[in-house]
Design a protein around this motif. Structure first.
Motif, short mmCIF file in Angstrom:
data_model
loop_
_atom_site.label_atom_id
_atom_site.label_comp_id
_atom_site.label_asym_id
_atom_site.label_seq_id
_atom_site.Cartn_x
_atom_site.Cartn_y
_atom_site.Cartn_z
N HIS A 107 -54.02 108.58 -4.20
CA HIS A 107 -52.92 108.23 -3.33
C HIS A 107 -53.50 107.86 -1.98
O HIS A 107 -54.66 108.13 -1.71
CB HIS A 107 -52.00 109.45 -3.21
CG HIS A 107 -50.56 109.08 -3.06
ND1 HIS A 107 -49.83 108.59 -4.09
CD2 HIS A 107 -49.73 109.12 -1.99
CE1 HIS A 107 -48.58 108.36 -3.67
NE2 HIS A 107 -48.51 108.67 -2.39
N TYR A 108 -52.71 107.27 -1.13
CA TYR A 108 -53.15 106.91 0.22
C TYR A 108 -54.41 106.04 0.17
O TYR A 108 -55.29 106.16 1.01
CB TYR A 108 -53.45 108.16 1.07
CG TYR A 108 -52.36 109.19 1.07
CD1 TYR A 108 -51.22 109.02 1.84
CD2 TYR A 108 -52.45 110.34 0.29
CE1 TYR A 108 -50.21 109.97 1.83
CE2 TYR A 108 -51.44 111.29 0.28
CZ TYR A 108 -50.33 111.10 1.06
OH TYR A 108 -49.34 112.04 1.05
N SER A 109 -54.50 105.18 -0.86
CA SER A 109 -55.77 104.48 -1.08
C SER A 109 -55.83 103.10 -0.45
O SER A 109 -54.90 102.32 -0.58
CB SER A 109 -56.01 104.30 -2.58
OG SER A 109 -56.10 105.55 -3.18
N PRO A 110 -56.94 102.79 0.20
CA PRO A 110 -57.17 101.40 0.61
C PRO A 110 -57.53 100.56 -0.61
O PRO A 110 -57.73 101.09 -1.70
CB PRO A 110 -58.36 101.51 1.57
CG PRO A 110 -59.08 102.76 1.15
CD PRO A 110 -58.05 103.67 0.53
N THR A 111 -57.61 99.24 -0.43
CA THR A 111 -57.99 98.36 -1.54
C THR A 111 -59.46 98.58 -1.89
O THR A 111 -59.85 98.57 -3.05
CB THR A 111 -57.77 96.89 -1.15
OG1 THR A 111 -56.42 96.78 -0.68
CG2 THR A 111 -57.95 95.96 -2.32
N ALA A 112 -60.28 98.75 -0.86
CA ALA A 112 -61.70 99.04 -1.09
C ALA A 112 -61.85 100.39 -1.80
O ALA A 112 -60.97 101.23 -1.72
CB ALA A 112 -62.44 99.08 0.24
#
Ligand code: TXA
Ligand code: MG
Length: 328
Positions: free
Chosen positions: A224-229
Motif C-alpha cells: 500500500h502507499y506505493s510509488p510506481t518505482a
C-alpha cells in the motif's frame, strides 16, 4: 483585455456538490480526502468506483466536532470524548461501535465506524457548512501514494472528482492514527499523525499494536502507499553501495538520503536529502516519493527512521510501500 480567470472552487460550491451526491476532494491536515455525503449510499458508492477500492474496505467519516459522536457511535463513549478533547480537531481516528442507521457502504459491513474531526481550516469550514458527516478516504487511486497537494489529486484522479478545494500542502503529511476503541482493549490499527506515546499519556496505559486487525483495512494491506518505482528498504551502511551497484546495473535509482549521510556520486540518478526533524520528514514523505517517480526513477532506496513519535508512521508507510518487493 485579458479574460477573467475561471472561478476558483469555493466551500459553498463544495457543499452544493456534496448535497447533490457528488465528490469533493478537500485538504485535511494529514492528506487530501475524497469526500462524499456519508449518509448518501449512492455518493459513497462513487468513492469506491473512482478509487478502484474493494467495497468491503471501510471509510473514515469526518465530523464537524466531537458533539456529533453520539449521532454516529454508541456504547460507552467516555474514552472517546476524553481523547477527542485532547486531539480533535486533529489526526486521530477513533473506531467505535456504529449507530444502527450508519450505512454498511461506509463501514464495509462492520459493526464499527471510524470517526475523526480533521484540523485543516478548509475541511472544518466545509464540514460546518455541510452539517453532516463526510466519508473520505485519501484522494488517490487504491494502493498508491496519498496526495498531500491539490496538484497530486488532479494528477491521480483528474476529472473523476467533481470539485477540488485547494488548501495548499498538508501540514502533517501522513494519515491519521487509527485507534480502535470498539473492543475490550484499545488497539492502534494504523500509526499516524498522533504518536502512540501521546495517546498512552492521555489514556494512562500502554496500547496494543496488533500485527493484524480484526477488520479488513486497506491501510493494513501488506502492499500500500506505493510509488510506481520499486521501493527497497536497505540498511543505512549499505545504502551508498546499493545505490552505486544498482546504478551500474543500469537502473535509474532514486534515494531518500538520511540526514548526515555523505552525498552520493553523480552516477546515481536522483537523491533527495531527508530532514532530520521527523515531523518535517512526515510532511514531505509522499511528495518526495511522487517527485522521484516523476524523475523517472525505477528503484527508490530508503532506510527506516527511528520508530518513535512520527517515525512509527513513516516507517509503517515505507514498509508497506516496499512490501512484496523482491531484492534486485
Ligand atoms: O488521515 C486520514 O485518515 C485520511 C484523511 C483524508 O482523513 N484518510 C484516510 O483514509 O487515510 P483511508 O480510507 O485512506 O484509510 C482509512 C483507514 C483504512 O485503513 C480503513 O480500513 C480504516 O481506516 N477504517 C475505516 N473504518 C474502519 C473500521 N470500522 N474499523 C477498522 N478500520 C477502519
Ligand atoms: Mg488511503
Amino acid at each position: 483585455m485579458t479574460p477573467a480567470p475561471p472561478d476558483l472552487p469555493t466551500v459553498e460550491g463544495a457543499v452544493e456538490v456534496l448535497r447533490r451526491g457528488g465528490l469533493v476532494a478537500f485538504p485535511t491536515e494529514t492528506v487530501y480526502g475524497l469526500g462524499a455525503d456519508a449518509s448518501n449510499e449512492a455518493a459513497v458508492a462513487r468513492i469506491f468506483a473512482v478509487k478502484g477500492r474493494p467495497p468491503h474496505h471501510p471509510l473514515i467519516v469526518h465530523l464537524p466536532s466531537a458533539e456529533a459522536l453520539e449521532a454516529w457511535a454508541r456504547g460507552d463513549l467516555a474514552a472517546a470524548h476524553r481523547l477527542a478533547e485532547r486531539f480533535w480537531p486533529g489526526p486521530l481516528t477513533l473506531v467505535l461501535r456504529r449507530q444502527p442507521w450508519v450505512s454498511h457502504r461506509v463501514t464495509g459491513g462492520a459493526e464499527t465506524v471510524a470517526l475523526r474531526v480533521p484540523a485543516h481550516p478548509l475541511a472544518l469550514e466545509l464540514l460546518r457548512r455541510f452539517g453532516g458527516g463526510i466519508a473520505a478516504p485519501s484522494a488517490n487511486r487504491f494502493g498508491s501514494v496519498s496526495p498531500t497537494t491539490a496538484q497530486h489529486v488532479r494528477q491521480s484522479l483528474g476529472d473523476a472528482v467533481d470539485l477540488i478545494l485547494d488548501g495548499g500542502p498538508c501540514p502533517v503529511g501522513v494519515e491519521s492514527t487509527i485507534l480502535d476503541l470498539s473492543g475490550s482493549t484499545p488497539a492502534v490499527l494504523r500509526p499516524g499523525g498522533v504518536p502512540r506515546e501521546e495517546l498512552e499519556a492521555v489514556l494512562g496505559h500502554a496500547l496494543l499494536v496488533p500485527a493484524r486487525p480484526n477488520v479488513p483495512s486497506p491501510g493494513q494491506h501488506p502492499r500500500h502507499y506505493s510509488p510506481t518505482a520499486t521501493l527497497l528498504l536497505v540498511e543505512r551502511e549499505s545504502l551508498p553501495w546499493e545505490a552505486i551497484r544498482l546504478s551500474r546495473a543500469g537502473r535509474r535509482v532514486g534515494v531518500l538520503l538520511p540526514p548526515g549521510s555523505p552525498p552520493l556520486p553523480g552516477e546515481v540518478h536522483a537523491a533527495v536529502r531527508l530532514p532530520a526533524d521527523l515531523a518535517e520528514y512526515a510532511r514531505q514523505l509522499y511528495a518526495l516519493l511522487i517527485h522521484l517517480d516523476e524523475l523517472g526513477c525505477q528503484v527508490i532506496l530508503a532506510t527506516l527512521p527511528p520508530e518513535e513519535g512520527l517515525g512509527a508512521a513513516i516507517a509503517d508507510r515505507l514498509r508497506r510501500a516496499a512490501a512484496g518487493e523482491a531484492p534486485l
